[in-house]
Design a protein around this motif. Structure first.
Motif, PDB file in Angstrom:
ATOM      1  N   ALA A 155       0.724  -1.246   0.015  1.00 38.66           N
ATOM      2  CA  ALA A 155      -0.103   0.045   0.059  1.00 38.66           C
ATOM      3  C   ALA A 155       0.837   1.159   0.092  1.00 38.66           C
ATOM      4  CB  ALA A 155      -0.974  -0.162   1.257  1.00 38.66           C
ATOM      5  N   ALA A 156       1.865   1.262   0.808  1.00 38.81           N
ATOM      6  CA  ALA A 156       2.837   2.391   0.840  1.00 38.81           C
ATOM      7  C   ALA A 156       3.444   2.574  -0.438  1.00 38.81           C
ATOM      8  CB  ALA A 156       3.996   2.301   2.051  1.00 38.81           C
ATOM      9  N   SER A 157       3.958   1.375  -1.050  1.00 38.49           N
ATOM     10  CA  SER A 157       4.589   1.479  -2.399  1.00 38.49           C
ATOM     11  C   SER A 157       3.514   2.224  -3.557  1.00 38.49           C
ATOM     12  CB  SER A 157       4.887   0.287  -2.999  1.00 38.49           C
ATOM     13  OG  SER A 157       5.588   0.273  -3.972  1.00 38.49           O
ATOM     14  N   CYS A 158       2.376   1.709  -3.523  1.00 30.97           N
ATOM     15  CA  CYS A 158       1.231   2.072  -4.496  1.00 30.97           C
ATOM     16  C   CYS A 158       0.905   3.599  -4.044  1.00 30.97           C
ATOM     17  CB  CYS A 158      -0.041   1.481  -4.339  1.00 30.97           C
ATOM     18  SG  CYS A 158      -0.060  -0.075  -4.945  1.00 30.97           S
ATOM     19  N   ILE A 159       0.997   4.165  -3.083  1.00 30.07           N
ATOM     20  CA  ILE A 159       0.745   5.661  -2.696  1.00 30.07           C
ATOM     21  C   ILE A 159       2.280   6.311  -3.193  1.00 30.07           C
ATOM     22  CG2 ILE A 159       0.651   7.206  -0.820  1.00 30.07           C
ATOM     23  CD1 ILE A 159      -0.828   5.255   0.731  1.00 30.07           C
ATOM     24  N   PHE A 160       3.263   5.735  -2.968  1.00 32.85           N
ATOM     25  CA  PHE A 160       4.152   6.593  -3.329  1.00 32.85           C
ATOM     26  C   PHE A 160       4.653   6.793  -4.639  1.00 32.85           C
ATOM     27  CE2 PHE A 160       8.808   6.810  -4.954  1.00 32.85           C
ATOM     28  CZ  PHE A 160       9.449   7.637  -4.106  1.00 32.85           C
ATOM     29  N   TRP A 161       4.117   5.857  -5.466  1.00 30.42           N
ATOM     30  CA  TRP A 161       4.550   5.712  -6.968  1.00 30.42           C
ATOM     31  C   TRP A 161       3.171   6.392  -7.563  1.00 30.42           C
ATOM     32  CZ3 TRP A 161       8.936   5.451  -8.978  1.00 30.42           C
ATOM     33  CH2 TRP A 161       9.952   4.862  -8.346  1.00 30.42           C
ATOM     34  N   THR A 162       2.210   6.208  -7.045  1.00 24.83           N
ATOM     35  CA  THR A 162       1.023   7.009  -7.643  1.00 24.83           C
ATOM     36  C   THR A 162       1.203   8.463  -7.373  1.00 24.83           C
ATOM     37  OG1 THR A 162      -0.619   5.088  -7.364  1.00 24.83           O
ATOM     38  CG2 THR A 162      -1.430   7.384  -7.681  1.00 24.83           C
ATOM     39  N   PHE A 163       1.717   8.945  -6.481  1.00 25.26           N
ATOM     40  CA  PHE A 163       1.903  10.156  -6.196  1.00 25.26           C
ATOM     41  C   PHE A 163       2.891  11.034  -7.114  1.00 25.26           C
ATOM     42  CE2 PHE A 163       3.239  14.131  -4.179  1.00 25.26           C
ATOM     43  CZ  PHE A 163       1.986  14.804  -3.370  1.00 25.26           C
ATOM     44  N   THR A 164       4.184  10.209  -7.152  1.00 22.13           N
ATOM     45  CA  THR A 164       5.073  10.576  -7.851  1.00 22.13           C
ATOM     46  C   THR A 164       4.819  10.733  -9.395  1.00 22.13           C
ATOM     47  OG1 THR A 164       6.792   9.612  -6.135  1.00 22.13           O
ATOM     48  CG2 THR A 164       7.494  10.194  -8.325  1.00 22.13           C
ATOM     49  N   ILE A 165       4.289   9.681  -9.730  1.00 24.35           N
ATOM     50  CA  ILE A 165       3.780   9.534 -11.322  1.00 24.35           C
ATOM     51  C   ILE A 165       2.788  10.653 -11.647  1.00 24.35           C
ATOM     52  CG2 ILE A 165       2.908   8.306 -13.222  1.00 24.35           C
ATOM     53  CD1 ILE A 165       4.154   5.564 -11.885  1.00 24.35           C
TER      54      ILE A 165
ATOM     55  N   VAL B 204       5.613  13.783 -12.244  1.00 27.65           N
ATOM     56  CA  VAL B 204       5.815  13.808 -13.393  1.00 27.65           C
ATOM     57  C   VAL B 204       4.864  14.308 -14.086  1.00 27.65           C
ATOM     58  CG1 VAL B 204       6.508  12.319 -15.178  1.00 27.65           C
ATOM     59  CG2 VAL B 204       7.269  11.792 -12.914  1.00 27.65           C
ATOM     60  N   LYS B 205       3.484  13.843 -14.057  1.00 28.86           N
ATOM     61  CA  LYS B 205       2.391  14.485 -15.099  1.00 28.86           C
ATOM     62  C   LYS B 205       2.067  15.748 -14.974  1.00 28.86           C
ATOM     63  CE  LYS B 205      -2.433  13.751 -16.411  1.00 28.86           C
ATOM     64  NZ  LYS B 205      -3.478  12.861 -16.019  1.00 28.86           N
ATOM     65  N   TYR B 206       1.857  16.174 -13.585  1.00 25.95           N
ATOM     66  CA  TYR B 206       1.489  17.666 -13.253  1.00 25.95           C
ATOM     67  C   TYR B 206       2.536  18.701 -13.360  1.00 25.95           C
ATOM     68  CZ  TYR B 206      -3.597  16.531 -13.422  1.00 25.95           C
ATOM     69  OH  TYR B 206      -4.737  16.354 -14.014  1.00 25.95           O
ATOM     70  N   CYS B 207       3.538  18.315 -12.312  1.00 27.31           N
ATOM     71  CA  CYS B 207       4.484  19.347 -12.034  1.00 27.31           C
ATOM     72  C   CYS B 207       5.542  19.531 -13.288  1.00 27.31           C
ATOM     73  CB  CYS B 207       5.326  18.895 -10.894  1.00 27.31           C
ATOM     74  SG  CYS B 207       6.410  20.142 -10.112  1.00 27.31           S
ATOM     75  N   LEU B 208       6.017  18.445 -13.936  1.00 30.61           N
ATOM     76  CA  LEU B 208       6.766  18.707 -15.011  1.00 30.61           C
ATOM     77  C   LEU B 208       6.216  18.636 -16.298  1.00 30.61           C
ATOM     78  CD1 LEU B 208       9.344  15.840 -13.852  1.00 30.61           C
ATOM     79  CD2 LEU B 208       9.279  18.369 -13.340  1.00 30.61           C
ATOM     80  N   ILE B 209       4.901  18.369 -16.640  1.00 31.69           N
ATOM     81  CA  ILE B 209       4.295  18.523 -18.044  1.00 31.69           C
ATOM     82  C   ILE B 209       3.204  19.352 -18.159  1.00 31.69           C
ATOM     83  CG2 ILE B 209       3.213  17.022 -19.825  1.00 31.69           C
ATOM     84  CD1 ILE B 209       4.876  14.566 -18.730  1.00 31.69           C
ATOM     85  N   VAL B 210       2.220  18.890 -17.237  1.00 28.31           N
ATOM     86  CA  VAL B 210       0.991  19.851 -17.406  1.00 28.31           C
ATOM     87  C   VAL B 210       1.104  21.240 -16.953  1.00 28.31           C
ATOM     88  CG1 VAL B 210      -1.467  19.935 -16.587  1.00 28.31           C
ATOM     89  CG2 VAL B 210      -0.671  17.845 -17.094  1.00 28.31           C
ATOM     90  N   LEU B 211       1.876  21.564 -15.950  1.00 29.68           N
ATOM     91  CA  LEU B 211       1.972  22.837 -15.470  1.00 29.68           C
ATOM     92  C   LEU B 211       3.001  23.568 -16.525  1.00 29.68           C
ATOM     93  CD1 LEU B 211       2.578  22.633 -11.688  1.00 29.68           C
ATOM     94  CD2 LEU B 211       0.596  23.497 -12.923  1.00 29.68           C
ATOM     95  N   PHE B 212       3.783  23.178 -17.383  1.00 26.21           N
ATOM     96  CA  PHE B 212       4.375  23.821 -18.326  1.00 26.21           C
ATOM     97  C   PHE B 212       3.792  23.937 -19.816  1.00 26.21           C
ATOM     98  CE2 PHE B 212       8.532  22.670 -15.938  1.00 26.21           C
ATOM     99  CZ  PHE B 212       9.104  23.973 -16.130  1.00 26.21           C
TER     100      PHE B 212
END
Length: 765
Positions: A38-48, A52-60
């Protein structure tokens, strides 16, 4: 700005640790391996998704003209492809001058360049623009539906923490939550800038506190760091037999869409810095710390956040965390509220939502807005939702489907942006759509099973909002097309001018308000001796229309002294009202765009009273992105080339200015017309529209039934709202009174008499 953004847009995503683990393991005691998964799912879901998607792509790629949200992406696409709503200047679109005139080099066709070649065809010209607009509406509606659930979830979860030390107070959790929410909505009038100054220190302490708590728990069971390996997430998905668990895991990323929508309040850079330097590390430490505590105490998943606080219940640190959690969850609601404000402000800008009054709360940031009517409607909706769901567990069971659908809409729009705006290679956009689209679909599928348990509610709200916004845009589109179609070229209005041999020079026409025919007199009678209600205008016929109107069919040898007749519906006597100016209040975009046409209200005025003021001014009000506009650059006046006594005027106001067409503004308008210094009376002409639906078919037929439904929607829904919100008069005239003829007469100010005349018209859509 980064510090302020902490207090406004990260409360939602920052308070997710209150309920994520209790949603993943609602009724079971997980094993160590399951907890690590569960902790791994949370970590990677949040990170991806978030990093990645919002901070690095969508916000640009997503923001447009400093604004965020799906409306911003749509505006960017529509501006590039030239498929925006008719008569709307999209945010960021080039405005050549104050009159919205386009030079030959900036015409619609020349701007399309090579892209136009690729965008021809029925699909790209007819279907694709509607798909983009529908995606925009769906995305906005999903954010609004989240705006009802997020405050409810956050506040109920925080206040519910008091049940741990004081179980007897459980019946008061819902009433206390409602009181807190009411206070929060009442504070919105202060503006996001002032509220963020208050909230930022609290949220900063919250992030520090959850990070410290997480570190303490991790230090007691450091093996939890193994969950950073994606292997444990994959194992958990395999063990549970599918992706259903992602429906609970994704609660850790709720609020990220609101964060994107709130970009206009604080700027892209501040949002990205806050995410990377504060939000992500603090939240990951907290999630890992809770997992470490659950490994040691597997029966504590129902309230793992509060139970994992070092020292246990009824300790000072527990109550400190409880107070911080309550305050943080109240602030969490702030992110969605201002996100809804930002989105609806953009929707109003592109003419896809009723024009509610928008208040700008900051003179430095145009995106910081407050919409009073929406604030109170949202408050009522949130309170009703809180009362209906009662507990945080009921809300979290319904939460997530709308957010995951929102992810798909954003992914689709960003993909289109890569293709049509950035012209990136097809494989780049395909990789983005394939990777993130697949993850988004997994989240949607995982949340579909929540529909019977309450997820039907945000889905229903989103559908209703989408239907209303689509209906509003459809009705507004018909009305705008009607306004364009009713415009008249000056030459067509005054094409029938010729000499009238029945009137001698230097006589006077008196037009009676009681419908009597105009009668020639050899003197100008005293107005007071006849009575104001009997006489509307005094028209000396030696001041005639030849120097104002076109000179077609006029004898140049004697045109200075000859009366004229305007042939309008059989011929009507026309004269000039000396020393008089008429300001026609019209729409700057719809009417002033064309330098050769005048609005239909001029023809209507001639039907009501066939006389023309000496100066006719078509005026539009525009609100610009600058906070203030000084008086010297506020007003622009331009004469029509074919009729020099007719003028187009644009009055600009900054978004922080008080919009008011008072006597000073009128004096400035007249001062920009050199020959108008002798004006002593000013008339404000305002069109008072009544909107009706067209009816062609008998009621008993199928077409007649559909026509009746259409008519009811237009006349009972669109017409009243558009009448109240669509026509704002910015005229200030004190001590105004109205007589039975509908003519408003104001007081004497600036040596000019100000009158307001409302002209009724029926518009059939």
């Amino acid at each position: 700005m980064t510090f302020q953004s902490l207090g406004a847009i990260y409360g939602d995503i920052g308070t997710s640790p209150l309920y994520v683990y209790s949603s993943i393991f609602p009724d079971s005691e997980p094993s160590e391996h399951q907890t690590l998964g569960a902790a791994s799912c949370i970590f990677w879901t949040f990170t991806i998704i978030v990093m990645v998607k919002y901070c690095l792509i969508v916000l640009f790629l997503g923001p447009n003209n400093g604004e965020g949200g799906q409306v911003a992406i749509y505006a960017k696409l529509a501006r590039t492809l030239h498929v925006g709503p008719r008569g709307v200047v999209l945010p960021g679109e080039m405005e050549p001058d104050m009159f919205l005139e386009l030079s030959k080099s900036l015409t619609r066709d020349s701007q399309l360049s090579k892209l136009r070649v690729r965008m021809t065809g029925w699909f790209h010209e007819v279907v694709f623009p509607k798909i983009l607009l529908l995606l925009c509406f769906i995305g906005c509606s999903l954010v609004i539906s989240d705006g009802l659930l997020t405050p409810t979830t956050s506040v109920l979860s925080a206040v519910g923490g008091i049940e741990v030390p004081v179980p007897s107070i459980s019946n008061l959790v819902m009433p206390i939550s409602c009181i807190i929410l009411v206070v929060l909505f009442l504070l919105q009038s202060l503006g996001s800038s002032k509220l963020s100054v208050i909230f930022a220190p609290i949220i900063s302490l919250w992030f520090v506190a959850i990070a410290v708590t997480g570190i303490i728990n991790i230090s007691k069971h450091p093996s939890v760091l193994k969950s950073l390996s994606p292997k444990y997430a994959i194992d958990l998905l395999h063990e549970t037999g599918g992706i259903d668990i992602l429906g609970a895991v994704m609660l850790c990323v709720t609020g990220v869409e609101a964060m994107f929508a709130d970009v206009g309040h604080f700027g892209r850079a501040s949002v990205q810095i806050g995410l990377a330097c504060v939000v992500w590390p603090c939240l990951m430490l907290q999630y890992l710390g809770q997992a470490a505590y659950i490994i040691e105490n597997p029966s504590s998943t129902a309230n793992s956040f509060y139970l994992s606080i070092p020292g246990g219940a009824n300790t000072p640190q527990y109550w400190i965390m409880f107070i911080l959690a309550t305050l943080a969850t109240v602030i969490a609601s702030q992110a969605l509220i201002i996100g809804v404000f930002s989105i609806l402000r953009q929707m109003i800008h592109i003419d896809c939502f009723p024009a509610f009054k928008v208040k700008h709360t900051s003179s430095t940031t145009a995106g910081q807005v407050y919409i009073p009517a929406i604030n109170y409607m949202l408050m009522i909706g949130v309170i009703a939702t809180t009362i209906g769901f009662k507990t945080s567990n009921n809300v979290t069971a319904a939460y997530g489907l709308g957010v995951s659908l929102d992810f798909i809409v954003t992914t689709t729009l960003i993909t289109f942006c890569m293709i049509y705006v950035l012209h990136w290679p097809w494989y780049v956009s395909a990789a983005f759509a394939g990777a993130f689209g697949a993850l988004d679909m997994c989240l949607v599928i995982a949340n579909v099973k929540k529909i019977p348990h309450g997820a039907w509610f945000p889905l229903m709200v989103a559908i209703l909002c989408t239907c209303f916004i689509s209906f509003w845009r459809w009705a507004r589109g018909i009305k705008v097309d009607n306004e364009y179609g009713r415009r008249i070229r000056i030459g067509e209005v005054f094409s029938g001018i010729h000499k009238n041999p029945d009137l001698k020079p230097r006589q006077t026409l008196i037009l009676s308000s009681k419908g009597k025919d105009p009668a020639p007199l050899n003197h100008v009678p005293d107005k007071d001796s006849i009575g104001l209600r009997d006489v509307v205008y005094f028209i000396p016929t030696h001041r005639l229309a030849e120097d104002v109107l076109t000179r077609a069919d006029v004898d140049d040898d004697n045109d200075e002294e000859s009366p004229t007749t305007l042939r309008l519906n059989g011929g009507v006597e026309v004269g000039i009202m000396p020393n008089t100016a008429a300001i026609f209040h019209t729409n700057a975009t719809h009417t002033l765009h064309s330098p050769h046409t005048v609005p239909a209200i001029l023809s209507q005025l001639l039907h009501v009273c066939p006389a023309l003021p000496e100066y006719v001014i078509f005026m539009g009000v525009r609100i610009v992105d600058a906070p203030f506009i000084d008086a010297d650059s506020r007003i622009a006046v331009r004469a029509y080339r074919t009729s020099p006594r007719f003028h187009r005027c644009v009055v600009r106001f900054g978004f922080m200015d008080h919009v008011d067409i008072d006597d000073e503004v009128v004096a400035q308008i007249l001062a920009r017309i050199p020959s108008a210094q002798n004006v002593t009376s000013v008339y404000h002409i305002i069109e008072n529209e009544s909107i009706f639906a067209k009816r062609k078919y008998p009621t008993k037929s199928i077409r007649g039934v559909m026509q009746a439904i259409r008519a009811a929607a237009i006349e009972w829904v669109f017409s009243p709202i558009d009448r109240v919100l669509g026509h704002r008069n910015y005229i200030r005239a004190n001590n105004m009174w109205q007589n039975n003829d509908g003519l408003h007469n104001g007081i004497e100010t600036l040596d000019k008499k100000v009158n307001v005349l409302y002209i009724g018209s029926n518009v059939y859509l």
